[in-house]
Scaffold this active site. Structure first.
Site, PDB file in Angstrom:
ATOM      1  N   SER A   1       3.944  -3.526  13.099  1.00  0.00           N
ATOM      2  CA  SER A   1       3.380  -2.562  12.148  1.00  0.00           C
ATOM      3  C   SER A   1       3.733  -1.123  12.500  1.00  0.00           C
ATOM      4  O   SER A   1       3.331  -0.199  11.798  1.00  0.00           O
ATOM      5  CB  SER A   1       1.859  -2.702  12.116  1.00  0.00           C
TER       6      SER A   1
ATOM      7  N   THR B   1      -6.329   3.676   9.739  1.00  0.00           N
ATOM      8  CA  THR B   1      -5.348   2.618   9.531  1.00  0.00           C
ATOM      9  C   THR B   1      -5.848   1.758   8.376  1.00  0.00           C
ATOM     10  O   THR B   1      -7.039   1.756   8.070  1.00  0.00           O
ATOM     11  CB  THR B   1      -5.177   1.724  10.781  1.00  0.00           C
ATOM     12  N   GLY B   2      -4.945   1.027   7.778  1.00  0.00           N
ATOM     13  CA  GLY B   2      -5.321   0.204   6.627  1.00  0.00           C
ATOM     14  C   GLY B   2      -4.669   0.740   5.370  1.00  0.00           C
ATOM     15  O   GLY B   2      -3.724   1.539   5.453  1.00  0.00           O
TER      16      GLY B   2
ATOM     17  N   THR C   1      -0.786   0.029  11.827  1.00  0.00           N
ATOM     18  CA  THR C   1      -0.492   1.408  12.214  1.00  0.00           C
ATOM     19  C   THR C   1      -1.158   1.625  13.553  1.00  0.00           C
ATOM     20  O   THR C   1      -2.072   0.885  13.892  1.00  0.00           O
ATOM     21  CB  THR C   1      -1.176   2.367  11.201  1.00  0.00           C
TER      22      THR C   1
ATOM     23  N   THR D   1       3.396   4.696  12.033  1.00  0.00           N
ATOM     24  CA  THR D   1       3.366   3.410  11.321  1.00  0.00           C
ATOM     25  C   THR D   1       4.704   3.069  10.700  1.00  0.00           C
ATOM     26  O   THR D   1       5.521   3.960  10.432  1.00  0.00           O
ATOM     27  CB  THR D   1       2.321   3.482  10.182  1.00  0.00           C
TER      28      THR D   1
ATOM     29  N   ARG E   1       8.273   4.781  -0.413  1.00  0.00           N
ATOM     30  CA  ARG E   1       6.800   4.824  -0.439  1.00  0.00           C
ATOM     31  C   ARG E   1       6.295   5.478   0.850  1.00  0.00           C
ATOM     32  O   ARG E   1       6.723   5.155   1.944  1.00  0.00           O
ATOM     33  CB  ARG E   1       6.253   3.401  -0.543  1.00  0.00           C
ATOM     34  N   VAL E   2       5.396   6.425   0.683  1.00  0.00           N
ATOM     35  CA  VAL E   2       4.779   7.071   1.838  1.00  0.00           C
ATOM     36  C   VAL E   2       3.289   6.771   1.798  1.00  0.00           C
ATOM     37  O   VAL E   2       2.653   6.907   0.752  1.00  0.00           O
ATOM     38  CB  VAL E   2       5.033   8.599   1.796  1.00  0.00           C
ATOM     39  N   GLY E   3       2.743   6.349   2.923  1.00  0.00           N
ATOM     40  CA  GLY E   3       1.313   6.058   2.989  1.00  0.00           C
ATOM     41  C   GLY E   3       0.527   7.274   3.432  1.00  0.00           C
ATOM     42  O   GLY E   3       0.954   8.426   3.294  1.00  0.00           O
ATOM     43  N   ASP E   4      -0.632   7.009   3.999  1.00  0.00           N
ATOM     44  CA  ASP E   4      -1.511   8.092   4.423  1.00  0.00           C
ATOM     45  C   ASP E   4      -1.158   8.650   5.804  1.00  0.00           C
ATOM     46  O   ASP E   4      -1.494   9.798   6.113  1.00  0.00           O
ATOM     47  CB  ASP E   4      -2.967   7.606   4.465  1.00  0.00           C
TER      48      ASP E   4
ATOM     49  N   GLY F   1      -3.277   2.728   2.910  1.00  0.00           N
ATOM     50  CA  GLY F   1      -3.135   4.181   2.838  1.00  0.00           C
ATOM     51  C   GLY F   1      -3.418   4.761   1.472  1.00  0.00           C
ATOM     52  O   GLY F   1      -3.927   5.885   1.358  1.00  0.00           O
TER      53      GLY F   1
HETATM   54  N1  ASP Z   1      -2.145   3.198   6.593  1.00  0.00           N
HETATM   55  C1  ASP Z   1      -0.811   2.685   6.660  1.00  0.00           C
HETATM   56  C2  ASP Z   1      -0.128   2.921   5.358  1.00  0.00           C
HETATM   57  O1  ASP Z   1      -0.745   2.766   4.322  1.00  0.00           O
HETATM   58  C3  ASP Z   1      -0.705   1.250   6.965  1.00  0.00           C
HETATM   59  C4  ASP Z   1      -1.766   0.673   7.842  1.00  0.00           C
HETATM   60  O2  ASP Z   1      -2.420   1.343   8.572  1.00  0.00           O
HETATM   61  O3  ASP Z   1      -1.985  -0.537   7.842  1.00  0.00           O
HETATM   62  O4  ASP Z   1       1.050   3.164   5.374  1.00  0.00           O
END
Ligand code: ASP
Length: 347
Positions: A64, A255-256, A204, A222, A232-235, A258
């Site tokens: 991850s 994490t999780g 992450t 991450t 694609r860009v996450g948080d 985003g």
């Molecule tokens: N938060 C991260 C994202 O959305 C992924 C993750 O933490 O699982 O890119």
């Protein structure tokens, strides 16, 4: 509305004597231990957390983060990372960067050596190259296999898939399709790859640190959502969502999923909650409630994802909170880090 007592308690917390403490997402046992080792040796809090997460970025078995992270839908690993340094109140980040194992180090250089805060895609890679980073293929045998299994799991309305045997192929013997396609892979890896294909994972590492001088820093890094659309860009690289540090108050990270965090500016909201007197736990739960509210508190829709927040206040109080059941990692001075249960919003 906060009581005068709660505000006074928060002010007292801001002035309390802190100690070395590192917290992270649950995949950070070695990262927290490394960061603590550096804090104990007197290193800067940001140097400590970055050195900690570098171990996870370079670990091919953490799928991850960094090297070995699961790729986008085209089989290319794209990484996001951000850093914040409390004492100087500075930030840096990179998004969608390819071919560099340790994006957190690049984010730190964006902070230290440019007049910008965020570099993305090809620009981020060119900056990393200019700083002397080596380009590498970030796919491992395992992550490539998971990607190919995912491609083979996709079906059109007739159940066909271009990446499996053609219609003219001999009728297969009664062996598992995957075993036939990947004869060299062991059963455990195949079972894992199938799980990754049907339930695209996120993952992450976020790591936050505090030292006895009350200095704080944080990092989030991450490979983002597996099989994402390229770009694609996450948080994680978004300052205020995947990470936020305010030297006067505390730090938070996530994490999780985003997409849900960006919609509530999670890390910044948590730090603001703590500024106004909430404990790290209440500050995090409040933001999880906002996420649940964005789904009309519909448990069936909320069940489809998870998100966790980590919060560390300037006095050393800390918390991990999660939408569903989860754990996080803590090191308050020893060689060993430990896992603690998150406080969950939903059960
Ligand atoms: N938060 C991260 C994202 O959305 C992924 C993750 O933490 O699982 O890119």
């Amino acid at each position: 509305m906060l009581t005068t007592g709660a505000v006074a308690a928060a002010r007292a917390a801001q002035n309390a004597a802190p100690k070395n403490i590192v917290i992270s997402s649950a995949n950070g046992l070695i990262a927290c231990a490394r960061a603590m080792q550096m804090l104990n040796a007197g290193h800067d809090t940001l140097d400590a957390v970055v050195a900690g997460v570098n171990m996870v970025e370079e670990d091919p078995n953490d799928t991850s983060v960094g090297y070995g992270g699961l790729p986008n839908e085209e089989g290319v690993v794209e990484l996001d990372a951000s850093v914040m340094h409390g004492p100087t109140r500075r930030a840096g980040s990179v998004a969608s960067i390819r071919n560099i194992k340790t994006p957190s180090k690049v984010a730190k250089l964006v902070m230290e050596q440019t007049d910008h805060i965020m570099l993305v895609g090809d620009g981020a890679l060119r900056f990393a190259r200019a700083c002397g980073f080596k380009e590498e293929d970030l796919l491992t045998v395992k992550s490539r296999l998971a990607w190919l299994v995912w491609k083979r799991s996709l079906r059109d309305a007739s159940g066909n898939n271009n990446w499996t045997d053609g219609l003219d192929a001999p009728v297969p013997k009664k062996t598992s399709g995957l075993r036939r396609l990947f004869p060299d892979a062991d059963d455990e890896t195949l079972a894992w790859a199938w799980q990754m294909a049907v339930r695209p994972p996120t993952g992450t590492i976020n790591c936050l640190a505090l030292n006895p001088k009350g200095e704080m820093s944080g990092v989030t890094t991450t490979s983002g959502l597996a099989w994402k659309i390229p770009g694609r860009v996450g948080d994680s690289p978004i300052i205020g969502a995947g990470l936020y540090v305010d030297q006067d108050v505390g730090a938070a990270g996530s994490t999780g999923r985003g997409e849900e965090n960006i919609r509530v500016a999670g890390a910044h909201s948590i730090v603001e909650n703590m500024r106004h007197g909430m404990s790290p736990t209440d500050a995090g739960l409040d933001v999880l409630k906002r996420i649940a509210r964005n789904f009309d508190n519909d448990r069936e829709r909320l069940r489809k994802f998870d998100i966790k927040f980590y919060a560390l206040r300037k006095d050393g109080a800390y918390a991990g909170v999660s939408l569903w059941k989860g754990r996080f990692c803590v090191n308050d001075g020893g060689a060993q880090s430990r896992l603690e249960d998150c406080v969950t919003l939903l059960t």
